[in-house]
Enzyme design. Structure first.
Site, short mmCIF file in Angstrom:
data_model
loop_
_atom_site.label_atom_id
_atom_site.label_comp_id
_atom_site.label_asym_id
_atom_site.label_seq_id
_atom_site.Cartn_x
_atom_site.Cartn_y
_atom_site.Cartn_z
N ASP A 165 0.88 -1.30 -0.09
CA ASP A 165 0.09 0.16 -0.03
C ASP A 165 0.89 1.29 0.10
O ASP A 165 2.10 0.99 0.08
CB ASP A 165 -0.96 -0.01 1.35
CG ASP A 165 -0.32 -0.47 2.46
OD1 ASP A 165 1.19 -0.46 2.66
OD2 ASP A 165 -1.17 -1.10 3.42
N ASP A 180 -7.48 -2.99 14.08
CA ASP A 180 -8.77 -3.30 13.82
C ASP A 180 -8.81 -4.61 12.98
O ASP A 180 -9.85 -4.94 12.28
CB ASP A 180 -9.36 -2.02 13.10
CG ASP A 180 -8.79 -1.87 11.82
OD1 ASP A 180 -7.87 -2.41 11.52
OD2 ASP A 180 -9.13 -0.94 11.13
#
Ligand code: PGA
Length: 264
Positions: free
Chosen positions: A72, A141
């Protein structure tokens, strides 16, 4: 799924670096084809990269026939910004190993046509022969790459919007100001990661414990995208004791017993 649990991040990182080196050498021994690896940024891989660098400098390992694709990059952050993933990768790995510059691939978060950039990235991965191994970390998360909760488990490389939670966690690199963390990123998708022959996920520290328990013991769910590893034929999670801290005692014992039996 295999789960390797070590005392701390140093021992976990040593295990991971040795595993990657063994896979690169194993492929080099049987074919001239390059080893294609997916790489990540963040605090987690730094010790693993340091050990890989040590191996290269000691002449024990070479990245000359390795092709890498990073998972990313932030959208809109200048490439030479100290917190761009381009900067990170050069600082913590590429500038200190022998991987040829043309083998290094990182998404261009400033591409004029982001949709084309992401499609071209997927095409380049296919052209390189697909991933032999994808190395990743996870978010608190449970995100894998920047595949935040509710990302499709079929997702491919695309522009994603970061959650407020992720911007807060990453604000430690941006003067502790979440508003300075770019709101968007380009990220490989969950399906891109799962397309690798092997996936190795690292998680260290108690902050990752809930995500690790959800990934391993929870349901396969887009709520915790790293849980998609449950559907991969060769997934490995490498974690330290702290990150394993929310696993059920029986799960913990099971993974320890499997590793002991395989090493016996
Ligand atoms: P970290 O980030 O290694 O800095 O914890 C991992 C991630 O957010 O995927």
């Amino acid at each position: 799924m295999k789960v390797i649990i070590r005392k701390n991040s140093a021992e976990s990182s040593l295990w991971t670096a040795r595993y990657i080196a063994a896979r690169i050498k194993e492929k080099a021994a049987r074919t001239d084809e390059p080893f294609v690896i997916g790489l990540c940024t963040g605090s987690t891989p730094i010790e693993t990269y340091a050990e890989l660098i040590r191996m290269v400098k000691a002449g024990e390992l070479s990245f000359k026939n390795v092709i890498s694709f990073n998972m990313d990059e932030y959208v809109g952050l200048p490439v030479d910004h100290p917190e761009s993933y381009h900067s990170f990768m050069h600082k913590y790995l590429f500038d200190q190993i022998d991987e040829p510059a043309e083998n290094i691939h990182i998404l261009d978060g400033n591409a004029p046509d982001p949709v084309k950039e992401c499609a071209d990235y997927e095409a380049a991965i296919v052209k390189a022969g697909g991933f032999d191994l994808f190395l990743g970390g996870i978010g608190e998360d449970g995100h894998i790459a920047f595949n935040e909760p509710f990302s499709s488990l079929q997702s491919r490389t695309r522009v994603v919007t970061l959650t407020q939670d992720t911007r807060e966690v990453n604000s430690r690199f941006f003067d502790n100001d979440p508003s300075k963390v770019p709101a968007q990123a380009m990220s490989v998708g969950v399906a891109t990661v799962l397309g690798a022959k092997e996936v190795v996920i690292m998680a260290y520290g108690s902050k990752k414990a809930r995500a690790i328990a959800a990934a391993i013991e929870g349901p396969l769910s887009h709520y915790c995208t790293v849980s998609a590893l449950q559907n991969h034929p060769a997934g490995i999670i490498v974690c330290d004791e702290a990150a394993a801290g929310e696993l059920k005692v029986n799960s913990y014992r099971y993974f320890k017993a499997v590793e002991a039996a395989e090493n016996a």
